[in-house]
Design a protein around this motif. Structure first.
Motif, PDB file in Angstrom:
ATOM      1  N   VAL A 208      39.737  13.068  37.733  1.00 40.30           N
ATOM      2  CA  VAL A 208      38.944  14.238  37.489  1.00 40.30           C
ATOM      3  C   VAL A 208      37.418  14.019  37.960  1.00 40.30           C
ATOM      4  O   VAL A 208      37.040  13.284  37.377  1.00 40.30           O
ATOM      5  CB  VAL A 208      39.107  14.849  36.218  1.00 40.30           C
ATOM      6  CG1 VAL A 208      38.474  16.205  35.939  1.00 40.30           C
ATOM      7  CG2 VAL A 208      40.663  15.133  35.653  1.00 40.30           C
TER       8      VAL A 208
ATOM      9  N   LEU B 181      39.293  21.503  25.595  1.00 36.37           N
ATOM     10  CA  LEU B 181      40.151  22.264  26.805  1.00 36.37           C
ATOM     11  C   LEU B 181      41.562  21.551  26.637  1.00 36.37           C
ATOM     12  O   LEU B 181      41.538  20.385  26.776  1.00 36.37           O
ATOM     13  CB  LEU B 181      39.475  21.864  28.242  1.00 36.37           C
ATOM     14  CG  LEU B 181      37.958  22.363  28.257  1.00 36.37           C
ATOM     15  CD1 LEU B 181      37.490  21.954  29.549  1.00 36.37           C
ATOM     16  CD2 LEU B 181      37.894  23.893  27.993  1.00 36.37           C
TER      17      LEU B 181
ATOM     18  N   VAL C  74      44.361  20.956  29.020  1.00 37.69           N
ATOM     19  CA  VAL C  74      44.591  21.107  30.517  1.00 37.69           C
ATOM     20  C   VAL C  74      46.183  20.424  30.871  1.00 37.69           C
ATOM     21  O   VAL C  74      46.380  19.294  30.069  1.00 37.69           O
ATOM     22  CB  VAL C  74      43.549  20.391  31.305  1.00 37.69           C
ATOM     23  CG1 VAL C  74      42.612  21.127  31.335  1.00 37.69           C
ATOM     24  CG2 VAL C  74      43.346  18.955  31.014  1.00 37.69           C
TER      25      VAL C  74
ATOM     26  N   TYR D 231      41.409  16.813  40.612  1.00 40.51           N
ATOM     27  CA  TYR D 231      40.799  18.026  39.806  1.00 40.51           C
ATOM     28  C   TYR D 231      39.188  17.710  39.584  1.00 40.51           C
ATOM     29  O   TYR D 231      38.665  16.784  39.700  1.00 40.51           O
ATOM     30  CB  TYR D 231      41.455  18.209  38.463  1.00 40.51           C
ATOM     31  CG  TYR D 231      42.919  18.348  38.398  1.00 40.51           C
ATOM     32  CD1 TYR D 231      43.509  19.724  38.475  1.00 40.51           C
ATOM     33  CD2 TYR D 231      44.036  17.139  38.552  1.00 40.51           C
ATOM     34  CE1 TYR D 231      44.854  19.831  38.787  1.00 40.51           C
ATOM     35  CE2 TYR D 231      45.189  17.463  38.615  1.00 40.51           C
ATOM     36  CZ  TYR D 231      45.834  18.671  38.725  1.00 40.51           C
ATOM     37  OH  TYR D 231      47.182  18.884  38.737  1.00 40.51           O
ATOM     38  N   SER D 232      38.610  19.053  39.362  1.00 36.21           N
ATOM     39  CA  SER D 232      37.095  18.961  38.933  1.00 36.21           C
ATOM     40  C   SER D 232      36.950  19.538  37.640  1.00 36.21           C
ATOM     41  O   SER D 232      37.743  20.608  37.395  1.00 36.21           O
ATOM     42  CB  SER D 232      36.381  19.450  40.307  1.00 36.21           C
ATOM     43  OG  SER D 232      36.938  20.998  40.311  1.00 36.21           O
ATOM     44  N   LEU D 233      35.866  19.287  37.178  1.00 35.42           N
ATOM     45  CA  LEU D 233      35.561  19.936  35.731  1.00 35.42           C
ATOM     46  C   LEU D 233      33.881  20.300  35.959  1.00 35.42           C
ATOM     47  O   LEU D 233      33.079  19.494  36.459  1.00 35.42           O
ATOM     48  CB  LEU D 233      35.813  19.208  34.669  1.00 35.42           C
ATOM     49  CG  LEU D 233      35.149  19.583  33.429  1.00 35.42           C
ATOM     50  CD1 LEU D 233      36.085  20.717  32.795  1.00 35.42           C
ATOM     51  CD2 LEU D 233      35.567  18.368  32.251  1.00 35.42           C
ATOM     52  N   SER D 234      33.834  21.639  35.586  1.00 35.44           N
ATOM     53  CA  SER D 234      31.962  21.931  35.660  1.00 35.44           C
ATOM     54  C   SER D 234      32.016  22.907  34.726  1.00 35.44           C
ATOM     55  O   SER D 234      32.847  23.449  33.949  1.00 35.44           O
ATOM     56  CB  SER D 234      31.995  22.488  37.049  1.00 35.44           C
ATOM     57  OG  SER D 234      32.754  23.772  37.295  1.00 35.44           O
ATOM     58  N   CYS D 235      30.606  23.250  34.153  1.00 32.75           N
ATOM     59  CA  CYS D 235      30.329  24.364  33.274  1.00 32.75           C
ATOM     60  C   CYS D 235      29.659  25.388  34.172  1.00 32.75           C
ATOM     61  O   CYS D 235      28.838  25.206  35.010  1.00 32.75           O
ATOM     62  CB  CYS D 235      29.520  23.678  32.260  1.00 32.75           C
ATOM     63  SG  CYS D 235      27.987  23.260  32.833  1.00 32.75           S
TER      64      CYS D 235
ATOM     65  N   PHE E 252      33.673  26.482  30.689  1.00 32.09           N
ATOM     66  CA  PHE E 252      34.001  25.482  31.563  1.00 32.09           C
ATOM     67  C   PHE E 252      35.058  25.965  32.571  1.00 32.09           C
ATOM     68  O   PHE E 252      36.038  26.605  32.141  1.00 32.09           O
ATOM     69  CB  PHE E 252      34.456  24.080  30.601  1.00 32.09           C
ATOM     70  CG  PHE E 252      33.556  23.692  29.518  1.00 32.09           C
ATOM     71  CD1 PHE E 252      32.318  22.917  30.083  1.00 32.09           C
ATOM     72  CD2 PHE E 252      33.481  24.121  28.333  1.00 32.09           C
ATOM     73  CE1 PHE E 252      31.692  22.287  29.273  1.00 32.09           C
ATOM     74  CE2 PHE E 252      32.398  23.880  27.320  1.00 32.09           C
ATOM     75  CZ  PHE E 252      31.497  22.872  27.839  1.00 32.09           C
ATOM     76  N   GLU E 253      35.059  25.208  33.606  1.00 32.06           N
ATOM     77  CA  GLU E 253      36.156  25.588  34.673  1.00 32.06           C
ATOM     78  C   GLU E 253      36.357  24.258  35.049  1.00 32.06           C
ATOM     79  O   GLU E 253      35.848  23.243  35.527  1.00 32.06           O
ATOM     80  CB  GLU E 253      35.192  26.107  35.940  1.00 32.06           C
ATOM     81  CG  GLU E 253      34.669  27.506  35.384  1.00 32.06           C
ATOM     82  CD  GLU E 253      34.040  27.956  36.721  1.00 32.06           C
ATOM     83  OE1 GLU E 253      33.512  27.235  37.654  1.00 32.06           O
ATOM     84  OE2 GLU E 253      33.551  29.088  36.748  1.00 32.06           O
ATOM     85  N   PHE E 254      37.922  24.280  34.993  1.00 37.43           N
ATOM     86  CA  PHE E 254      38.881  22.935  35.294  1.00 37.43           C
ATOM     87  C   PHE E 254      39.651  23.469  36.421  1.00 37.43           C
ATOM     88  O   PHE E 254      40.525  24.303  36.261  1.00 37.43           O
ATOM     89  CB  PHE E 254      39.738  22.704  33.897  1.00 37.43           C
ATOM     90  CG  PHE E 254      40.413  21.205  34.413  1.00 37.43           C
ATOM     91  CD1 PHE E 254      39.803  20.031  34.203  1.00 37.43           C
ATOM     92  CD2 PHE E 254      41.804  21.551  34.885  1.00 37.43           C
ATOM     93  CE1 PHE E 254      40.650  18.940  34.466  1.00 37.43           C
ATOM     94  CE2 PHE E 254      42.384  20.131  34.922  1.00 37.43           C
ATOM     95  CZ  PHE E 254      41.919  18.849  34.918  1.00 37.43           C
TER      96      PHE E 254
END
Length: 144
Positions: free
Chosen positions: A50, A118, A120, A128-132, A139-141
């Motif tokens: 990730v 989170l 997931v 995968y990527s994780l950002s805010c 948060f976006e996963f």
């Protein structure tokens, strides 16, 4: 004999301290982190990577824990991330950033998206990527 240190000599001593103390300690810390990631990959070949996605350079996305444990971090060039095992995982995250503010004493106002856990589900052989997302304050996963 005069042992008084002059102004410019402080800079020399400070530079030497950085060179002889900070640099070797940072090298050892980075090497230990890399060795931990390599060992984790050998122990868990099915592990999923990730990556952290940053929208702006002033974002700070903190991965507090993964399934209640300290995350195993990996890096490749300028990309940073952590590992998850296939299946369901709980990621404890926090996001902070600063904006210029005329009303704040420091000139910046710090914003925080509160700690969130989170849940997931990840699959082997996927990244995968994780950002805010500041605007939505969440948060976006997602799959990269």
């Amino acid at each position: 004999m005069n042992f008084a240190i002059k102004g410019h000599e402080y800079l020399i001593w400070f530079g030497m301290a950085i060179l002889f103390i900070y640099v070797p300690c940072m090298y050892l810390w980075l090497k230990r982190r890399k060795n931990r990631a390599v060992a984790y990959e050998h122990e868990h070949p099915e592990a999923v990577k990730v990556y952290f996605r940053r929208i702006e350079m002033d974002d700070t996305l903190n991965i507090i824990s993964v399934n209640g444990e300290k995350p195993v971090v990996h890096s490749k060039g300028t990309k940073y991330g952590f590992y998850l095992l296939p299946g369901e995982n709980i990621i404890h995250v926090r996001c902070q950033w600063a904006n210029r503010s005329a009303t704040a004493l420091s000139g910046y106002k710090t914003h925080t998206i509160e700690d969130e856990k989170l849940k997931v589900i990840v699959e082997t052989n996927k990244t995968y990527s994780l950002s805010c997302n500041r605007k939505l304050q969440q948060f976006e996963f997602k799959e990269a």
